[in-house]
Scaffold this motif. Structure first.
Motif: not given
Length: 230
Positions: A107-123
């Motif tokens: 779960i941790v690895s999939s979330f980290v990969l999915a969120e990198l560069g996502d709009k939430t991370m950019l915000a």
């Protein structure tokens, strides 16, 4: 600092509503205990937003989007295969799958990969560049966990209403869809191809379910106990 906490919490919570991370959380909650999923989401949120704060407040760097999207796509395609292979039993038998040993790291690895560069991370990166870094980190983490907690509740509701075997198949298909979308749209930049592939997968799944339903055995009066026949 309190203002940074509240602002980042609100921004991330709203940004996460309807985002792919919510769908990923719901997918995991179809298969695993809610507290296991929430633990993984919490750890992933701390890591992702800790990295966001570091990038926005201390470094001012950008991330390579396409290599990250490609790695995330491969990870989700592997999760799809893993989930499908966990489906056990035949017919209408109850599916009993033990809690995987490495589900939290998955779960941790999939979330980290999915969120990198996502709009939430950019915000979060943008907020950290103008506000207290610790407040942004805390608020963004809480906001993501709260939003994904809603998705876990939805997944548990579905878990109570739908057959176990169907839910495991649904989780596998969703992981496949996530992986294909990240591969074609994120890594390769082929949005039209991504939409076409996802549509083809949806049509295939629908046809598969219809054919399986049509081919299922029909119960007749021959199955009734002999004492009830006249």
């Amino acid at each position: 600092m309190l203002a940074a906490v509240l602002l980042s919490l609100a921004v991330v919570f709203v940004a996460e509503l309807g985002d792919k991370s919510q769908l990923i959380t719901m997918t995991y909650s179809l298969r695993h205990r809610w507290w296991v999923v929430l633990s993984g989401v919490g750890i992933a949120a701390m890591l992702v937003h800790g990295l966001s704060v570091t990038i926005g407040y201390f470094l001012g760097l950008t991330l390579p989007e396409r290599p990250i999207a490609f790695a995330a796509a491969i990870a989700f395609l592997l999760f799809a295969v893993w989930t499908w292979r966990e489906r056990t039993g035949d017919g209408d038998e109850e599916v009993k799958v033990a809690e995987p040993r490495f589900v939290v790291p998955a779960i941790v690895s999939s979330f980290v990969l999915a969120e990198l560069g996502d709009k939430t991370m950019l915000a979060t990166v943008a907020l950290a560049s103008d506000h207290h870094w610790a407040g942004v980190w805390i608020g963004a983490t809480i906001g993501m966990v709260a939003a994904d907690g809603v998705a876990i509740a939805a997944g548990r509701l579905l878990h109570k209403r739908l057959p176990e075997r169907f839910l495991h198949g649904l989780a596998s298909v969703l992981f496949l869809v996530f992986g294909l979308w990240m591969l074609f749209e994120g890594a390769l930049g082929l949005r039209a191809v991504a939409i076409g592939v996802i549509a083809a997968v949806a049509i295939f799944v629908i046809l598969f379910l219809l054919l399986r339903k049509r081919g299922s055995p029909v119960r007749t009066d021959e199955t009734e106990p002999s004492s009830q026949r006249s």
